[in-house]
Design a protein around this motif. Structure first.
Motif, short mmCIF file in Angstrom:
data_model
loop_
_atom_site.label_atom_id
_atom_site.label_comp_id
_atom_site.label_asym_id
_atom_site.label_seq_id
_atom_site.Cartn_x
_atom_site.Cartn_y
_atom_site.Cartn_z
N GLU A 4 -9.97 7.92 14.97
CA GLU A 4 -9.52 8.98 16.08
C GLU A 4 -8.02 9.25 15.91
OE1 GLU A 4 -10.81 7.34 19.80
OE2 GLU A 4 -12.67 8.15 19.43
N GLN A 5 -7.73 10.35 16.25
CA GLN A 5 -6.00 11.07 16.23
C GLN A 5 -5.28 9.68 17.07
OE1 GLN A 5 -5.69 15.01 17.70
NE2 GLN A 5 -3.49 15.00 17.28
N GLY A 6 -4.23 9.62 16.47
CA GLY A 6 -3.37 8.47 17.37
C GLY A 6 -3.34 7.36 16.30
N HIS A 7 -4.32 7.09 15.73
CA HIS A 7 -4.19 5.73 14.75
C HIS A 7 -4.01 6.19 13.36
CE1 HIS A 7 -5.89 3.43 18.07
NE2 HIS A 7 -6.69 4.68 18.44
N ARG A 8 -3.31 5.08 12.59
CA ARG A 8 -2.89 5.15 11.29
C ARG A 8 -3.38 4.04 10.70
NH1 ARG A 8 2.85 5.16 8.48
NH2 ARG A 8 2.29 6.48 6.50
N LEU A 9 -4.06 4.35 9.23
CA LEU A 9 -4.39 3.35 8.35
C LEU A 9 -3.43 3.47 7.35
CD1 LEU A 9 -7.04 1.34 8.01
CD2 LEU A 9 -7.88 3.02 6.62
N THR A 10 -2.76 2.26 6.87
CA THR A 10 -1.90 2.37 5.63
C THR A 10 -1.94 1.13 4.72
OG1 THR A 10 -0.51 0.58 7.09
CG2 THR A 10 -0.27 3.32 7.10
N LEU A 11 -1.72 1.42 3.50
CA LEU A 11 -1.82 0.34 2.48
C LEU A 11 -0.65 -0.35 2.44
CD1 LEU A 11 -3.36 2.64 -0.14
CD2 LEU A 11 -4.41 0.79 0.62
N LYS A 12 -0.88 -1.96 2.29
CA LYS A 12 0.24 -2.90 1.93
C LYS A 12 -0.09 -3.49 0.72
CE LYS A 12 0.55 -6.81 4.47
NZ LYS A 12 0.87 -7.85 3.41
N TRP A 13 1.18 -3.48 -0.12
CA TRP A 13 1.13 -4.07 -1.39
C TRP A 13 0.76 -5.48 -1.29
CZ3 TRP A 13 3.39 -7.92 -4.26
CH2 TRP A 13 3.33 -7.69 -5.58
N PRO A 14 -0.22 -5.73 -2.11
CA PRO A 14 -0.81 -5.20 -3.18
C PRO A 14 -2.25 -4.79 -2.79
CG PRO A 14 -0.77 -7.49 -3.81
CD PRO A 14 -0.30 -7.13 -2.69
N ASN A 15 -2.77 -5.73 -2.00
CA ASN A 15 -4.36 -5.34 -1.56
C ASN A 15 -4.82 -5.46 -0.05
OD1 ASN A 15 -3.59 -8.09 -1.27
ND2 ASN A 15 -4.98 -8.76 -2.83
N ASP A 16 -4.06 -5.06 0.78
CA ASP A 16 -4.54 -5.06 2.17
C ASP A 16 -4.12 -3.72 2.86
OD1 ASP A 16 -4.58 -7.98 2.24
OD2 ASP A 16 -2.47 -8.37 3.07
N LEU A 17 -5.15 -3.50 3.89
CA LEU A 17 -5.12 -2.15 4.62
C LEU A 17 -4.66 -2.85 6.11
CD1 LEU A 17 -7.27 -1.49 2.24
CD2 LEU A 17 -7.94 0.28 3.89
N VAL A 50 8.77 -7.39 -8.57
CA VAL A 50 7.81 -8.51 -8.22
C VAL A 50 6.54 -8.23 -8.67
CG1 VAL A 50 6.98 -9.74 -6.15
CG2 VAL A 50 9.13 -8.78 -6.03
N SER A 51 5.92 -8.97 -9.35
CA SER A 51 4.65 -9.10 -10.01
C SER A 51 3.52 -9.76 -9.01
CB SER A 51 4.77 -9.71 -11.44
OG SER A 51 4.93 -11.06 -11.16
N THR A 52 3.90 -10.78 -8.26
CA THR A 52 2.97 -11.51 -7.28
C THR A 52 3.72 -11.98 -6.31
OG1 THR A 52 1.22 -13.14 -7.61
CG2 THR A 52 3.20 -13.60 -8.65
N GLY A 53 3.10 -12.06 -4.97
CA GLY A 53 3.69 -12.60 -3.87
C GLY A 53 3.13 -11.94 -2.53
N GLU A 54 3.31 -12.67 -1.58
CA GLU A 54 2.52 -12.03 -0.31
C GLU A 54 3.83 -11.39 0.32
OE1 GLU A 54 0.58 -14.10 3.78
OE2 GLU A 54 1.40 -15.11 2.19
N VAL A 55 3.39 -10.11 0.61
CA VAL A 55 4.40 -9.22 1.50
C VAL A 55 4.16 -9.34 2.97
CG1 VAL A 55 4.98 -6.83 1.71
CG2 VAL A 55 4.68 -7.76 -0.44
N LEU A 56 5.28 -9.51 3.74
CA LEU A 56 5.10 -9.62 5.21
C LEU A 56 6.26 -8.54 5.54
CD1 LEU A 56 5.81 -13.31 5.55
CD2 LEU A 56 3.81 -12.13 5.74
N LEU A 57 5.67 -7.83 6.38
CA LEU A 57 6.50 -6.37 6.99
C LEU A 57 7.58 -6.83 7.84
CD1 LEU A 57 3.91 -3.56 7.08
CD2 LEU A 57 5.24 -4.26 5.16
N GLY A 58 8.61 -6.32 7.92
CA GLY A 58 9.71 -6.58 8.92
C GLY A 58 10.74 -7.48 7.95
N GLY A 59 11.86 -7.28 8.52
CA GLY A 59 13.15 -8.23 8.00
C GLY A 59 13.03 -9.62 8.46
#
Length: 257
Positions: free
Chosen positions: A107-120, A248-257
């Protein structure tokens, strides 16, 4: 009923080649394990395995994928030319398909985004993931794409903030979601086959975390802090750090500094 026997088998049309052969099971240990076994036994490309409940699901980096039921647990079998499509590009093709299949139900107001390399992520919290595995067998090379999405229930896992699609709007029954995922996977496979990685890369960047997003990458050498600087033509993540841009070829990405 024997859990190794599908309760439903249906055909889903494809743009390229024969239809998807979708097998639906009441319960499986792991759709990816069954898909790998069928690949080694010589199953044809286009096999899709959907479990209405999964008891021993596998996620990336050796983690388990918890499925309390009511969610999407599906694996598909492909037999692509690995030289033409390197395995490192498949998370982007599959990620776009997964995103474009799920997003219309929000529904409007929600957002689906991709996170490198394989998460939503749904509104910043993980809602789905992809597991890519490949190998060789007597019937030739194969690729398994495992796709799991929290549709109606977000499992409770200590230390992790997870979402489910139902928090963003009404979710149809799991079989309809599975067919939508297969349809969009076919769309993006066909787009890559006709136009190469450039449009896939551009579309992924439109749906991914924006350039400049602070991220941390847990790689072999430890945690590296920086900002997202896009992805290369080879699919590698570009991480801007005070020392310059790292690839970066492989690794776990965490959003935020």
């Amino acid at each position: 009923m024997d859990p190794s026997i599908p309760v439903t088998v249906m055909e889903v049309p494809r743009i390229l080649g024969g239809p998807w052969h979708l097998e639906i099971y009441d319960m499986l240990g792991s759709t990816s394990d069954l898909c790998l076994r069928r690949a080694e036994e010589g199953a044809a490309e286009g096999l899709a395995i959907l479990a209405l409940k999964q008891t021993q699901g596998r996620g990336s980096r050796g983690r388990g994928w918890v499925d309390p039921g009511g969610n999407l647990s599906m694996s598909v079998l492909l037999r692509p030319c690995m030289d033409a499509t390197p395995i490192g590009l498949w998370p982007f093709i599959a990620g776009l398909a997964f995103h474009d299949a799920l997003a219309p139900w929000l529904e409007q107001g929600h957002r689906l985004t991709l996170k490198w390399p394989n998460d939503l992520l749904l509104d910043g919290r993980k809602v789905a993931g992809i597991l890519i595995e490949g190998g060789d067998g007597d019937a030739g090379r194969w690729l398994s794409i495992g796709m799991g999405a929290n549709l109606r229930v977000a499992p409770v896992i200590e230390g992790r903030d997870l979402a489910c699609m139902a928090q963003g709007g009404p979710v149809p029954e799991v079989g309809k979601v599975a067919r939508a995922v297969l349809t969009m996977l076919d769309v993006w496979i066909a787009r890559y086959a006709s136009d190469g990685f450039a449009p896939v890369r551009a579309a992924w960047l439109e749906r991914g975390h924006p350039v400049g997003t602070p991220i941390r990458v847990m790689a072999r050498g430890g945690m590296v802090h920086g900002t997202f600087d896009g992805i290369g033509e080879d699919g590698l993540l570009h991480l801007r750090t005070p020392d310059g841009v790292r690839r970066v070829s492989t690794g776990e990405v965490l959003l935020g500094g």
